[in-house]
Scaffold this active site. Sequence first.
Site, mmCIF file in Angstrom:
data_model
loop_
_atom_site.group_PDB
_atom_site.id
_atom_site.type_symbol
_atom_site.label_atom_id
_atom_site.label_comp_id
_atom_site.label_asym_id
_atom_site.label_seq_id
_atom_site.Cartn_x
_atom_site.Cartn_y
_atom_site.Cartn_z
ATOM 1 N N THR A 13 -1.346 2.009 4.458
ATOM 2 C CA THR A 13 -0.829 3.377 4.364
ATOM 3 C C THR A 13 -0.277 3.816 5.703
ATOM 4 O O THR A 13 -0.922 3.614 6.731
ATOM 5 C CB THR A 13 -1.988 4.337 3.996
ATOM 6 O OG1 THR A 13 -2.399 4.044 2.679
ATOM 7 C CG2 THR A 13 -1.585 5.789 4.109
ATOM 8 N N THR A 65 -6.186 6.828 7.695
ATOM 9 C CA THR A 65 -5.968 5.755 6.741
ATOM 10 C C THR A 65 -7.327 5.193 6.336
ATOM 11 O O THR A 65 -8.315 5.408 7.024
ATOM 12 C CB THR A 65 -5.066 4.649 7.341
ATOM 13 O OG1 THR A 65 -4.826 3.648 6.351
ATOM 14 C CG2 THR A 65 -5.694 4.016 8.552
ATOM 15 N N GLY A 66 -7.352 4.509 5.210
ATOM 16 C CA GLY A 66 -8.622 3.976 4.721
ATOM 17 C C GLY A 66 -9.045 4.679 3.447
ATOM 18 O O GLY A 66 -8.207 5.218 2.721
ATOM 19 N N SER A 96 0.811 -1.221 0.000
ATOM 20 C CA SER A 96 0.000 0.000 0.000
ATOM 21 C C SER A 96 0.837 1.260 0.000
ATOM 22 O O SER A 96 0.299 2.369 0.035
ATOM 23 C CB SER A 96 -0.903 0.033 1.234
ATOM 24 O OG SER A 96 -1.759 -1.065 1.247
ATOM 25 N N THR A 135 1.593 6.873 0.741
ATOM 26 C CA THR A 135 0.771 5.757 0.254
ATOM 27 C C THR A 135 0.879 5.601 -1.261
ATOM 28 O O THR A 135 1.227 6.554 -1.966
ATOM 29 C CB THR A 135 -0.711 6.003 0.612
ATOM 30 O OG1 THR A 135 -1.478 4.841 0.303
ATOM 31 C CG2 THR A 135 -1.298 7.176 -0.140
ATOM 32 N N ARG A 192 -6.257 9.576 -9.979
ATOM 33 C CA ARG A 192 -6.943 9.740 -8.690
ATOM 34 C C ARG A 192 -5.930 10.102 -7.594
ATOM 35 O O ARG A 192 -4.876 9.503 -7.466
ATOM 36 C CB ARG A 192 -7.671 8.451 -8.330
ATOM 37 C CG ARG A 192 -8.451 8.493 -7.020
ATOM 38 C CD ARG A 192 -7.643 7.955 -5.847
ATOM 39 N NE ARG A 192 -8.446 7.767 -4.637
ATOM 40 C CZ ARG A 192 -7.940 7.445 -3.449
ATOM 41 N NH1 ARG A 192 -6.654 7.254 -3.322
ATOM 42 N NH2 ARG A 192 -8.713 7.299 -2.408
ATOM 43 N N VAL A 193 -6.297 11.092 -6.789
ATOM 44 C CA VAL A 193 -5.488 11.471 -5.639
ATOM 45 C C VAL A 193 -6.343 11.277 -4.391
ATOM 46 O O VAL A 193 -7.516 11.660 -4.368
ATOM 47 C CB VAL A 193 -5.024 12.945 -5.763
ATOM 48 C CG1 VAL A 193 -4.391 13.435 -4.475
ATOM 49 C CG2 VAL A 193 -4.038 13.089 -6.934
ATOM 50 N N GLY A 194 -5.776 10.673 -3.385
ATOM 51 C CA GLY A 194 -6.532 10.423 -2.157
ATOM 52 C C GLY A 194 -6.302 11.494 -1.105
ATOM 53 O O GLY A 194 -5.872 12.609 -1.405
ATOM 54 N N ASP A 195 -6.583 11.132 0.128
ATOM 55 C CA ASP A 195 -6.422 12.071 1.248
ATOM 56 C C ASP A 195 -4.979 12.220 1.703
ATOM 57 O O ASP A 195 -4.611 13.238 2.286
ATOM 58 C CB ASP A 195 -7.259 11.576 2.441
ATOM 59 C CG ASP A 195 -6.820 10.181 2.906
ATOM 60 O OD1 ASP A 195 -6.607 9.307 2.035
ATOM 61 O OD2 ASP A 195 -6.686 9.972 4.123
ATOM 62 N N GLY A 251 -9.846 7.260 1.187
ATOM 63 C CA GLY A 251 -9.515 8.674 1.277
ATOM 64 C C GLY A 251 -10.639 9.625 0.927
ATOM 65 O O GLY A 251 -10.695 10.750 1.441
HETATM 66 C C1 SD4 Z 1 -6.099 6.648 -0.032
HETATM 67 N N1 SD4 Z 1 -6.067 6.788 2.370
HETATM 68 O O1 SD4 Z 1 -5.413 6.769 -1.016
HETATM 69 C C2 SD4 Z 1 -5.433 6.162 1.242
HETATM 70 C C3 SD4 Z 1 -5.508 4.681 1.238
HETATM 71 C C4 SD4 Z 1 -5.097 4.022 2.494
HETATM 72 O O2 SD4 Z 1 -4.163 2.177 3.396
HETATM 73 O O3 SD4 Z 1 -5.107 4.537 3.581
HETATM 74 N N2 SD4 Z 1 -4.685 2.811 2.365
HETATM 75 O O4 SD4 Z 1 -7.308 6.854 -0.021
#
Ligand code: SD4
Length: 329
Positions: A189, A240-241, A87, A207, A217-220, A243
């Site tokens: 992450t 985490t999780g 990850s 991450t 795509r861009v996450g949090d 985003g």
């Molecule tokens: C995301 N928060 O890109 C990240 C993913 C994540 O463990 O936490 N993965 O959304």
Amino acid sequence: MLNRRKFIKGGTALAASATILSCNTEDQTEKVNNPNSKEGLPISIATWGPNTAAVDAAMNEITNGKTALDAVEAGAKVPEGDPNDMSVGYGGRPDREGKVTLDACIMDAEMNAGSVSFMQNIKHPISVARRVMEKTPHVMLAGEGALKFAREEGFEEIDLLTDQAKKEYEEWLKTSEYKPKANIERHDTIGIMAIDTSNKIAGACTTSGMAYKMHGRVGDSPIIGAGMYVDDEVGGAVATGVGELVIKTCGSFLITELMRQGRTPQEACEEGVKRIAAKLKDFENYQVGFLAINKKGEHGAFAILKGFNYAINQGGKTEVFESEYLVKN
Ligand code: SD4
């Protein structure tokens, strides 16, 4: 057992349909603390149990007289360089076009912040994020621009897609279904925070994002205030999780601000999760975990679903704890 606020005694408030609790600190009759939390500095703490080596690397920096900023960078580099952590960084799962694209951010006690998003081919995006913070007038560089900057700074370009990640991707292509599955996909992450011997805080998050996300795509995780936020007056939080849920609720900033208003780290993390539950449909289908610390070294953690854990190095001990969570059924 958690020492819960009076109005949630009986435990039902932690069910999926939880009524969302008031933000008014006057409602609180007793403080909710994480049973594993204790005061004590210095500290390093990170999302996910497998990140014990990361919190140890961070603490090692601190005991060698380095800053919290050095510590969180060193900690974040551990899973970034580990091909078995799928990850983060090298070995991360690719997007749906088979490309590994990385997000990372870093922040220090003086409100300096740096970030890279949608960056390819660099093993340690956290170090590029730090250079953005220290060497540019900007906070975030993305995509080609981030890669160009990394090249100019002397970072080596490598292929981040390992054989294992490629194999899994080829398997995924057979269905091409994008359904993030909590704790099955293994959200590893790393969001890491540290307070050093000068009582200064820093945070970092890095991450490869959600596996098989859309290209671009861009996450949090690279967003200051979403995936990570620290404020030296208060403490900080990391996420985490999935985003998208964290971005929409400004998760880490929210939690830090709740602590500023007097919440314990545990109360603030619970409120952060409950904000998601109150505002976003289908939240039960997704995992989000928050981790927070205050300036005394106390910590809190809370997640939507079972399965979130975290690593901590404090008082000469490295430990892994399971987080409490919202959806009990
Ligand atoms: C995301 N928060 O890109 C990240 C993913 C994540 O463990 O936490 N993965 O959304």
